[in-house]
Design a protein around this motif. Structure first.
Motif, PDB file in Angstrom:
ATOM      1  N   LEU A 191       0.829  -1.205   0.000  1.00 39.60           N
ATOM      2  CA  LEU A 191       0.000   0.000   0.000  1.00 39.60           C
ATOM      3  C   LEU A 191       0.862   1.253   0.000  1.00 39.60           C
ATOM      4  CD1 LEU A 191      -2.836   1.303   0.237  1.00 39.60           C
ATOM      5  CD2 LEU A 191      -2.560   1.180   2.721  1.00 39.60           C
ATOM      6  N   GLU A 195       0.745   3.932  -2.996  1.00 36.00           N
ATOM      7  CA  GLU A 195       0.049   5.193  -2.751  1.00 36.00           C
ATOM      8  C   GLU A 195       0.950   6.297  -2.200  1.00 36.00           C
ATOM      9  OE1 GLU A 195      -2.983   5.641  -3.651  1.00 36.00           O
ATOM     10  OE2 GLU A 195      -3.552   3.568  -4.092  1.00 36.00           O
ATOM     11  N   HIS A 216      -9.801   1.775   5.459  1.00 37.87           N
ATOM     12  CA  HIS A 216     -10.757   1.844   4.354  1.00 37.87           C
ATOM     13  C   HIS A 216     -10.426   0.830   3.256  1.00 37.87           C
ATOM     14  CE1 HIS A 216     -13.317   5.111   5.616  1.00 37.87           C
ATOM     15  NE2 HIS A 216     -12.279   5.904   5.844  1.00 37.87           N
ATOM     16  N   ARG A 217      -9.206   0.356   3.228  1.00 41.72           N
ATOM     17  CA  ARG A 217      -8.776  -0.639   2.232  1.00 41.72           C
ATOM     18  C   ARG A 217      -8.615  -2.024   2.843  1.00 41.72           C
ATOM     19  NH1 ARG A 217      -7.955   4.142   0.783  1.00 41.72           N
ATOM     20  NH2 ARG A 217      -7.668   4.814  -1.378  1.00 41.72           N
TER      21      ARG A 217
END
Length: 405
Positions: A191, A195, A216-217
């Motif tokens: 991640l 990101e 949220h992921r």
């Protein structure tokens, strides 16, 4: 039981075939070593093969015993082996290229490789009864080999991609591996790489917002880890090539995701195929999962062509080298002459036993206590795994602790 070539009789005619990528060289010789045909070069096409059979038939005496020897050449020789137009009664044999090379050495031509010399070597081997009769393996075994090879190639590519990706990540986000050593082996690492390859962006986010962003992921990030990541982002030193490194990093991550998807799909195919093969019972052994067993089955091929585990072990190149002359004997390491894929598969099976089977663990511990290093222990366990796998495949039995402990 393994199938052996029929003996050579005085009326036998041997046809030597040296296969290339798009062409093949062919010659025919009788047992008196009189050349009856060729050598000629033909294209690897249906029409040329049909013409070759007609010319060979016209060159031979009535009702001969014909043995066709085709040297294995990767996958290039497969059309010759599978050609359906060979006359009935002609015996098709496959020759190991190592045997052909050894025969060239006997002729004093080890460093000279031409089609004519190869044809002579193949002819000599056929006249001495060498060669493995060609059997048409079960289609399932072919599919297993194809998927196992496909997965192996993708795993190799993924490893190289990860190494390249880590190099770009070091340029884009220096110091990240201090906070998270295994970046690509964890979900939070993936991640961050995807990101937040720009450390300035992560530094402004803060640990609380990073935790919520990950939640949220579907990722749960502990606060100490989040704080280490934020600290690493704030302390990261800028580099002049960070911008281009982030662009390449994005492309590498997309490729890595695609490779992961292909590897998962290949493993699913292997899991579906394995129960339909002779190697299905091997997954009952401790430490032997679908991938390990599939790699072994793909490297071994049709188990019916192996007389016993000794031949398999020798073909893997794990047999020790031995030199003895005039009473003096010197033993070296393993020979490494043989199938690389089979050698890796046997060692991997041995490692599986080493990790999960109590008796194998005790055996390995005993070898280490005697001062043996890891390579010797791995070869010893590969030898043990080879015998177990052969017996289980031959008898179609599940792993029996009382038998192999």
């Amino acid at each position: 039981m393994p199938v052996h070539a029929a003996p050579v009789t005085p009326s036998t005619i041997v046809v030597a075939v040296d296969v290339g990528k798009t062409t093949a060289s062919v010659s025919a010789t009788d047992t008196g070593r009189h050349r009856l045909f060729g050598p000629v070069d033909i294209a690897m096409t249906r029409s040329d093969l049909r013409l070759l059979v007609d010319r060979l038939t016209q060159s031979f005496p009535p009702s001969p015993q014909v043995k066709i020897g085709i040297e294995a050449a990767g996958h290039y020789h497969r059309p010759m082996l599978d050609y359906p137009g060979w006359p009935a009664g002609w015996e098709i044999l496959e020759l190991n290229p190592a045997r052909v090379g050894e025969q060239r050495r006997i002729h004093g031509r080890r460093r000279i490789k031409t089609d004519a010399i190869d044809l002579d070597a193949i002819t000599d081997l056929l006249l001495t009864g060498q060669g493995q009769p060609v059997t048409h393996p079960d289609r399932v075994l072919g599919e297993l080999t194809a998927w196992a090879t496909h997965r192996m190639r993708r795993v190799t590519t993924r490893t190289a991609t990860k190494n390249q990706l880590l190099g770009q990540l070091d340029r884009a986000f220096p110091g990240l591996t201090r906070a998270l050593p295994d970046v690509l082996g964890t979900r939070i690492g993936r991640l961050v790489a995807a990101e937040f390859s720009d450390p300035a962006r992560l530094a402004t986010l803060g640990s609380s917002r990073l935790i919520r962003f990950a939640a949220h992921r579907g990722l749960r990030v502990q606060r100490p880890l989040a704080e280490r990541l934020i600290t690493a982002a704030r302390e990261a030193l800028p580099t002049s090539d960070a911008v281009i490194a982030r662009r390449i990093l994005t492309a590498d991550l997309a490729l890595l995701t695609d490779l992961d998807t292909q590897i998962t799909a290949a493993e699913a195919e292997l899991a579906a195929l394995l129960p339909r093969t002779p190697f299905a019972t091997l997954t009952t052994a401790p430490g032997w999962g679908v991938v390990r067993v599939a790699n072994y089955g793909a490297a071994l091929g049709d188990p019916q062509r192996w007389p016993g585990p000794r031949q398999i072990y020798r073909a893997s190149g794990l047999s020790p080298m031995q030199y003895e002359s005039a009473g003096h004997r010197r033993d070296g390491g393993i020979s490494r002459e043989g199938s690389v894929t089979l050698r890796r598969a046997l060692i991997d099976l041995g490692v599986g036993l080493w990790q999960a089977e109590p008796t194998a663990k005790a055996y390995a511990a005993g070898l280490r206590a005697r001062g043996k290093h890891g390579g010797i222990i791995a070869c010893a366990l590969a030898h043990r795994a080879n015998r177990i796998a052969y017996a289980m495949t031959r008898d179609h039995n599940d792993y029996d602790t009382t038998c192999w402990s």
